[in-house]
Design an enzyme around this catalytic site. Structure first.
Site, mmCIF file in Angstrom:
data_model
loop_
_atom_site.group_PDB
_atom_site.id
_atom_site.type_symbol
_atom_site.label_atom_id
_atom_site.label_comp_id
_atom_site.label_asym_id
_atom_site.label_seq_id
_atom_site.Cartn_x
_atom_site.Cartn_y
_atom_site.Cartn_z
ATOM 1 C CE1 TYR A 1 18.552 109.238 59.845
ATOM 2 C CE2 TYR A 1 19.845 107.769 61.245
ATOM 3 C CZ TYR A 1 19.751 108.633 60.165
ATOM 4 O OH TYR A 1 20.851 108.872 59.412
ATOM 5 C CB ILE A 2 16.800 102.612 62.534
ATOM 6 C CG1 ILE A 2 18.066 103.071 63.253
ATOM 7 C CG2 ILE A 2 16.994 101.217 61.987
ATOM 8 C CD1 ILE A 2 18.444 102.190 64.411
ATOM 9 C CG HIS B 1 29.623 48.615 22.431
ATOM 10 N ND1 HIS B 1 28.290 48.472 22.696
ATOM 11 C CD2 HIS B 1 29.754 49.838 21.870
ATOM 12 C CE1 HIS B 1 27.641 49.551 22.316
ATOM 13 N NE2 HIS B 1 28.517 50.412 21.806
ATOM 14 C CD GLU B 2 33.114 51.890 21.415
ATOM 15 O OE1 GLU B 2 33.019 52.347 20.258
ATOM 16 O OE2 GLU B 2 32.331 52.196 22.336
ATOM 17 C CG HIS C 1 30.000 50.912 17.235
ATOM 18 N ND1 HIS C 1 28.673 50.915 16.924
ATOM 19 C CD2 HIS C 1 30.069 51.279 18.544
ATOM 20 C CE1 HIS C 1 27.961 51.255 18.000
ATOM 21 N NE2 HIS C 1 28.794 51.481 19.002
ATOM 22 C CG ASP D 1 25.707 52.953 20.271
ATOM 23 O OD1 ASP D 1 26.234 54.078 20.168
ATOM 24 O OD2 ASP D 1 26.307 51.932 20.646
HETATM 25 ZN ZN ZN Z 1 28.294 52.222 20.820
#
Ligand code: ZN
Ligand code: ADP
Length: 616
Positions: A126-127, A422-423, A426, A498
């Site tokens: 049954y199970i 770095h910035e 840019h 970049d």
């Molecule tokens: Zn950069």
């Protein structure tokens, strides 16, 4: 299966097991030791036996020394056993004999264990059965469940909420009208498309526009993703497609939105390792279903993809997705309208100018713009401001662009210095190059993966770029790295993004736009043949010889090298400007447009360094 059964079973089951063990192995626990028939006979003949109980072929003995033994009689022995060996002795009173009849024995000790066994086995069955039935159910529902269309019950999007997209909305309006009163179209014999394919980048509003069609027509909006169809098991996807259409027909008129249709709709017989059987079956089923339903059933399928190039052409035939609408990125005016839509229910301070924000958010998708307005509102709430100010919008824009500020990340001084130069590099290069957008904000506050960034406001949306403009863009991209080298005599990994972007631009200048004098205006890549992305060809898709490849590489290299030299040249000519910006960045971390313009004014007007001005 009833919900209680497993719980009942959980204690019934062990009991049954124990009972069964007893009935099978009960003998091992019995006090009787087994003896052979020979031994049995000899014991009787020697007069060592006090009591005998016989039941069918089994005989149990109690010996004179009170030990218990038993034996099993062979069948041919059974009937004569009593007469031959016991009768005399019993009558003489030497042995006490109890003969249990066969049937009695059955009733008491044979039937009960068998019964228990039977019940136990039955219960086990049954199970097992109910479990596997359940599993079967699950298996068949598995195909159904995930294909269940998601009904968006709270869809209130209307056309008035969709900014821009004027032509697109007009085209979609026909669908709305059809969904509202199909009869008009049926009477006219008009053919309404069954399927519309929306093509566009993520976040451009494909889902949103489709929702608006449903909202406007007041029909249910069902959505499903192409990837929901694709499964490990062969046949599941196809059955999901079938179920989806069955369900849709029950709810017509309605819109079915299939996102990422490319997950199923990829060109057949393509890609690595031949075809993908399952996907092809799913796609075939989709085609069959689309052909199968008549055009006036009131179901319109809208599918979305950002890879129209890899779709199987069969999908695009008449009667299937025979109408395609391209949804592009919004331009400045559209961005402003989108911002208007999403700030309608928000309180804006008087200093907020949506037109300016629209200008400063070039490249933002509608989804990002929506995100920006939402972030700004969240910031206003966090700072307990009454309304959304332009500062907050700016902060939100930066957050959307570059991820949230990393306030906790302690940045070591040397790194800050690198980032500042770095910035500034840019910004300074951009300042002295013609055709580049003005600087909008420079910051060395780390966000997301970036140590800092410089953002520009494009003056206008430009859909084409000149050769000089692209070259100058490369120069200012390399300006960050150049400044590091020039000032700090060392270079960092921070410039990798970049460099990647600069290289991409340089390659497309040579290969796609024909900007190289040596190679001429020839297209060297057609981009369609990438087999990893489901293209049709096993070649790389680039059609040129080895020599050309070498030439392309050398052209790209020389563009990059020239640009880098130019960046260094500009920076060494304007070291004091670079220095001032970097120092200010180190001091206050962020420089906004007004402040930047003040400083830049001191150093120059844009000078025209580029000698050759060739427009395309
Ligand atoms: Zn950069
Ligand atoms: P896609 O399906 O193309 O990936 P979505 O339809 O999910 O993009 O768009 C994301 C969000 O962008 C939408 O929830 C909506 O808020 C916003 N959006 C998209 N297009 C527009 C539009 N034309 N006008 C206003 N908001 C839009």
């Amino acid at each position: 299966m009833n919900k209680n059964t497993p719980r009942m079973g959980s204690y019934l089951f062990p009991i049954l097991i124990v009972l069964m063990l007893f009935s099978f192995f009960g003998d091992y626990f019995s006090p009787y030791t087994e003896i052979s028939v020979d031994q049995l006979v000899s014991k009787i003949e020697k007069g060592e036996v006090k009591e005998i109980t016989s039941k069918g072929r089994e005989v149990k003995l109690k010996l004179s020394n009170d030990t218990l033994v038993k034996s099993n009689l062979p069948r041919e022995f059974q009937d004569t056993f009593y007469d031959n060996y016991l009768k005399d002795r019993v009558e003489k009173g030497q042995i006490k004999y109890t003969g249990l009849t066969e049937s009695n024995g059955m009733a008491l000790s044979t039937i009960i264990p068998s019964l228990i066994t039977l019940v136990g086995v039955g219960f086990l069955f049954y199970i097992l059965i109910s479990k596997s039935a359940n599993a079967g159910n699950q298996a068949s529902q598995f195909a159904k469940n995930r294909a269940k269309l998601n009904l968006d019950k709270n869809n209130h999007v209307k056309f008035k909420d969709v900014a821009g997209l004027k032509e697109e909305k007009e085209e979609m309006y026909e669908l709305v009208d059809f969904l509202r009163n199909p009869k008009k179209y049926i009477d006219q014999g008009a053919r309404i498309p069954k399927g519309v394919l929306l093509m566009g980048q993520p976040g451009t509003g494909k889902t949103y526009l489709s929702k608006a069609v449903a909202g406007e027509a007041e029909v249910p909006f069902y959505s499903i993703s192409g990837s929901d169809f694709v499964e490990m098991y062969v046949g599941v996807g196809a059955s999901r497609v079938r179920d989806m259409f069955t369900e849709a027909k029950k709810n017509a008129p309605c819109i079915i939105f299939i996102d990422e249709i490319d997950a199923v709709g990829r060109k057949r017989g393509s890609g690595l390792g031949g075809g993908h059987d399952e996907r092809e079956q799913t796609l075939n089923q989709l085609l069959v279903e689309m052909d199968g339903f008549s055009k006036n059933e009131g179901i319109i399928i809208i599918a979305a993809t950002n890879r129209p190039d890899i779709l199987d052409p069969a999908l695009l035939r008449p009667g299937r997705f025979d109408r395609t609408i391209q949804i592009g990125m919004p331009d400045v005016r559209e961005r402003e309208e989108i911002l208007q839509v999403h700030t309608r229910n928000k309180k804006l301070a008087s200093d907020v100018n949506l037109a300016n924000i629209a200008k400063a958010t070039s490249g933002f998708s509608p989804a990002e713009l929506e995100n920006l307005t939402n972030e700004a509102a969240l910031l206003a709430a966090r700072y307990r401001k009454e309304n959304i100010t332009s500062d907050l919008i700016e902060e939100a824009a930066i957050k959307v662009m570059a991820g949230p500020e990393k306030k906790s990340a302690a940045v070591i001084e040397r790194e800050r210095k690198l980032t500042a130069y770095h910035e500034a590099g840019h910004a300074v290069t951009a300042e002295f190059l013609p055709e580049l957008d003005p600087v909008h904000i420079i910051t060395i506050v780390p966000r997301g993966n970036a140590g800092g960034f410089t953002a520009y406001i494009p003056e206008e949306d430009k859909s084409f770029r000149t050769r000089n403009e692209m070259k100058n863009r490369i120069v200012s991209l390399l300006g960050g790295r150049a400044a590091e080298e020039l000032i700090l005599d060392d270079i960092s990994t921070g410039a990798s993004n970049d460099i990647e972007r600069a290289t991409q631009i340089a390659r497309s200048m040579v290969k796609t736009y024909g900007f190289s004098d040596k190679l001429g205006p020839i297209l060297y890549n057609d981009g369609s043949g990438n087999m990893f992305l489901g293209g049709n060809e096993y070649s790389s898709g680039d059609h040129y010889s080895e020599q050309t490849a070498v030439l392309i590489d050398s052209e790209v290299t020389s563009i990059i090298k020239d640009s880098y030299d130019r960046a260094k040249e500009i920076l060494s000519n304007h070291k004091d400007f670079l220095e001032e910006l970097a120092q200010l960045l180190l001091k206050q971390e962020t420089i906004r447009k007004a402040e930047y313009d003040e400083i830049a004014k001191k150093y120059s007007v844009k000078e025209n360094i580029s000698s050759e001005i060739e427009e395309i």
